[in-house]
Design a protein around this motif. Structure first.
Motif, PDB file in Angstrom:
ATOM      1  N   ILE A   1       7.256 -15.862  -0.687  1.00  0.00           N
ATOM      2  CA  ILE A   1       7.771 -13.436   0.189  1.00  0.00           C
ATOM      3  C   ILE A   1       7.151 -12.738  -0.836  1.00  0.00           C
ATOM      4  N   LEU A   2       7.400 -13.012  -2.160  1.00  0.00           N
ATOM      5  CA  LEU A   2       7.160 -12.013  -3.019  1.00  0.00           C
ATOM      6  C   LEU A   2       5.626 -11.695  -3.094  1.00  0.00           C
ATOM      7  N   LEU A   3       4.949 -12.479  -3.421  1.00  0.00           N
ATOM      8  CA  LEU A   3       3.684 -12.506  -3.823  1.00  0.00           C
ATOM      9  C   LEU A   3       2.845 -12.161  -2.455  1.00  0.00           C
ATOM     10  N   THR A   4       3.181 -12.183  -1.206  1.00  0.00           N
ATOM     11  CA  THR A   4       2.602 -12.158  -0.230  1.00  0.00           C
ATOM     12  C   THR A   4       2.891 -10.263  -0.488  1.00  0.00           C
ATOM     13  N   ALA A   5       3.968 -10.433  -0.417  1.00  0.00           N
ATOM     14  CA  ALA A   5       4.483  -8.254  -0.286  1.00  0.00           C
ATOM     15  C   ALA A   5       4.137  -7.701  -0.690  1.00  0.00           C
ATOM     16  N   ALA A   6       3.646  -8.112  -2.393  1.00  0.00           N
ATOM     17  CA  ALA A   6       2.978  -7.503  -3.800  1.00  0.00           C
ATOM     18  C   ALA A   6       1.669  -7.309  -3.211  1.00  0.00           C
ATOM     19  N   THR A   7       1.083  -8.227  -2.553  1.00  0.00           N
ATOM     20  CA  THR A   7      -0.435  -7.887  -2.319  1.00  0.00           C
ATOM     21  C   THR A   7      -0.203  -7.343  -0.989  1.00  0.00           C
ATOM     22  N   THR A   8       0.542  -7.409  -0.163  1.00  0.00           N
ATOM     23  CA  THR A   8       0.193  -6.414   1.113  1.00  0.00           C
ATOM     24  C   THR A   8       0.678  -5.240   0.782  1.00  0.00           C
ATOM     25  N   ALA A   9       1.408  -4.533   0.562  1.00  0.00           N
ATOM     26  CA  ALA A   9       2.101  -3.157  -0.130  1.00  0.00           C
ATOM     27  C   ALA A   9       1.020  -2.868  -0.334  1.00  0.00           C
ATOM     28  N   GLY A  10       0.371  -3.519  -1.310  1.00  0.00           N
ATOM     29  CA  GLY A  10      -0.263  -3.144  -2.738  1.00  0.00           C
ATOM     30  C   GLY A  10      -1.816  -3.160  -2.290  1.00  0.00           C
ATOM     31  N   THR A  11      -2.029  -2.976  -1.080  1.00  0.00           N
ATOM     32  CA  THR A  11      -3.156  -3.110  -0.334  1.00  0.00           C
ATOM     33  C   THR A  11      -3.204  -1.796   0.614  1.00  0.00           C
ATOM     34  N   TRP A  12      -2.074  -2.217   0.859  1.00  0.00           N
ATOM     35  CA  TRP A  12      -1.778  -0.905   2.236  1.00  0.00           C
ATOM     36  C   TRP A  12      -1.104   0.296   1.584  1.00  0.00           C
ATOM     37  N   TYR A  13      -0.917   0.993   0.573  1.00  0.00           N
ATOM     38  CA  TYR A  13      -0.343   2.222  -0.127  1.00  0.00           C
ATOM     39  C   TYR A  13      -1.876   2.837  -0.818  1.00  0.00           C
ATOM     40  N   ALA A  14      -2.600   1.516  -1.286  1.00  0.00           N
ATOM     41  CA  ALA A  14      -3.903   2.077  -1.939  1.00  0.00           C
ATOM     42  C   ALA A  14      -4.917   2.546  -0.894  1.00  0.00           C
TER      43      ALA A  14
ATOM     44  N   ILE B   1     -13.035  -0.109   2.160  1.00  0.00           N
ATOM     45  CA  ILE B   1     -13.213   0.543   1.360  1.00  0.00           C
ATOM     46  C   ILE B   1     -12.944  -0.661  -0.115  1.00  0.00           C
ATOM     47  N   ILE B   2     -11.501  -0.291   0.242  1.00  0.00           N
ATOM     48  CA  ILE B   2     -10.338  -0.601  -0.501  1.00  0.00           C
ATOM     49  C   ILE B   2      -9.837  -2.439  -0.294  1.00  0.00           C
ATOM     50  N   THR B   3     -10.521  -2.685   0.965  1.00  0.00           N
ATOM     51  CA  THR B   3     -10.367  -3.606   1.316  1.00  0.00           C
ATOM     52  C   THR B   3     -11.861  -4.760   0.701  1.00  0.00           C
ATOM     53  N   THR B   4     -12.571  -4.316   0.598  1.00  0.00           N
ATOM     54  CA  THR B   4     -13.767  -4.966   0.219  1.00  0.00           C
ATOM     55  C   THR B   4     -13.709  -4.690  -1.309  1.00  0.00           C
ATOM     56  N   LYS B   5     -13.421  -3.654  -2.317  1.00  0.00           N
ATOM     57  CA  LYS B   5     -13.038  -3.582  -3.683  1.00  0.00           C
ATOM     58  C   LYS B   5     -12.415  -4.308  -3.882  1.00  0.00           C
ATOM     59  N   LEU B   6     -10.587  -4.838  -2.901  1.00  0.00           N
ATOM     60  CA  LEU B   6      -9.767  -6.141  -3.499  1.00  0.00           C
ATOM     61  C   LEU B   6     -10.015  -7.154  -3.677  1.00  0.00           C
ATOM     62  N   LEU B   7     -11.496  -8.088  -2.190  1.00  0.00           N
ATOM     63  CA  LEU B   7     -11.857  -9.411  -2.112  1.00  0.00           C
ATOM     64  C   LEU B   7     -13.161  -9.404  -3.802  1.00  0.00           C
ATOM     65  N   VAL B   8     -13.897  -8.227  -3.921  1.00  0.00           N
ATOM     66  CA  VAL B   8     -14.271  -8.503  -5.543  1.00  0.00           C
ATOM     67  C   VAL B   8     -13.218  -8.334  -6.629  1.00  0.00           C
TER      68      VAL B   8
END
Length: 240
Positions: free
Chosen positions: A214-227, A95-102
């Motif tokens: 590195i920071l862009l990747t970290a923000a994207t990964t952390a945001g998705t994981w915590y969501a 659900i989260i990854t689909t909404k993120l991709l959209v």
């Protein structure tokens, strides 16, 4: 990791008439400004850098990211309709990854294309300025979408907090306060623009390209994981 039904519902929610008009307003304003400046001053590298950096990347991209990122999930949580989606046999990660991709797709569409066109209008892509800011907007769109999607899962005032971040932190402090610039998605993405553009383009970032990536990747990964974690917690709360 991707569900077509969730994607279709999210696209429908984000591209309704009212939200589509809001999403279109800033890109149209950018193009109007670009045409006006080009008519008044002709092709100008400095004007292109100032408009694409000071308005498009610093304000337009994060604001559109707020609308797309929070709008992908926050309204469903606020009105309770998310329970119908959670009742389906779908992994919360899907659900989260689909909404993120959209959200990413919509943010990219409403930012990168207008920025590229505006850059060409302003200076015919001299010194690769248009391409540089388009690439910066693309990577920033991904990070903003993840951060604001997360915000939509943790606060009922996600849009308000997102606007404060976009307008105060990114557009104001991100441009004026040296220390804040190093903690700004805008500056991280500018590192890519600086690398793509020629040396004389006057595009500079407060962080190196490696640090920015590195920071862009970290923000994207952390945001998705915590969501994903927040959505799982919401499911458990609903079960209780």
């Amino acid at each position: 990791m991707y569900n077509q039904t969730v994607a279709r519902l999210t696209y429908r929610a984000l591209l309704g008439r009212r939200r589509a008009l809001i999403l279109s307003a800033l890109p149209l304003l950018l193009l109007v400004i670009a045409f006006a400046v080009r008519i008044q001053t002709g092709a100008d590298d400095r004007a292109a850098t100032e408009i694409l950096g000071g308005f498009a990347l610093a304000a337009m991209v994060p604001l559109i990211g707020v609308i797309a990122g929070t709008g992908a999930i926050a309204p469903e949580i606020d009105d309770g309709s998310i329970v119908y989606l959670l009742a389906k046999p779908l992994p919360r990660r899907t659900i989260i990854t689909t909404k993120l991709l959209v959200a990413v797709a919509i943010t990219l569409a409403f930012t990168t294309i207008p920025i590229l066109v505006a850059g060409v209008i302003l200076n015919d892509n001299s010194q690769r300025i248009a391409v540089a800011f388009t690439a910066a907007a693309a990577v920033a769109s991904v990070a903003y979408s993840a951060v604001f999607l997360l915000l939509g899962t943790i606060s009922r005032n996600a849009v308000v907090f997102g606007l404060i971040y976009a307008l105060v932190w990114e557009a104001l402090f991100g441009n004026l306060v040296p220390g804040a610039r190093t903690l700004s998605v805008q500056q991280w993405s500018l590192a890519l623009a600086e690398r793509i553009a020629f040396d004389g383009a006057d595009i500079t970032s407060d962080v190196s390209l490696a640090t920015g990536v590195i920071l862009l990747t970290a923000a994207t990964t952390a945001g998705t994981w915590y969501a994903i974690r927040r959505l799982r917690a919401l499911t458990l709360a609903g079960g209780e």
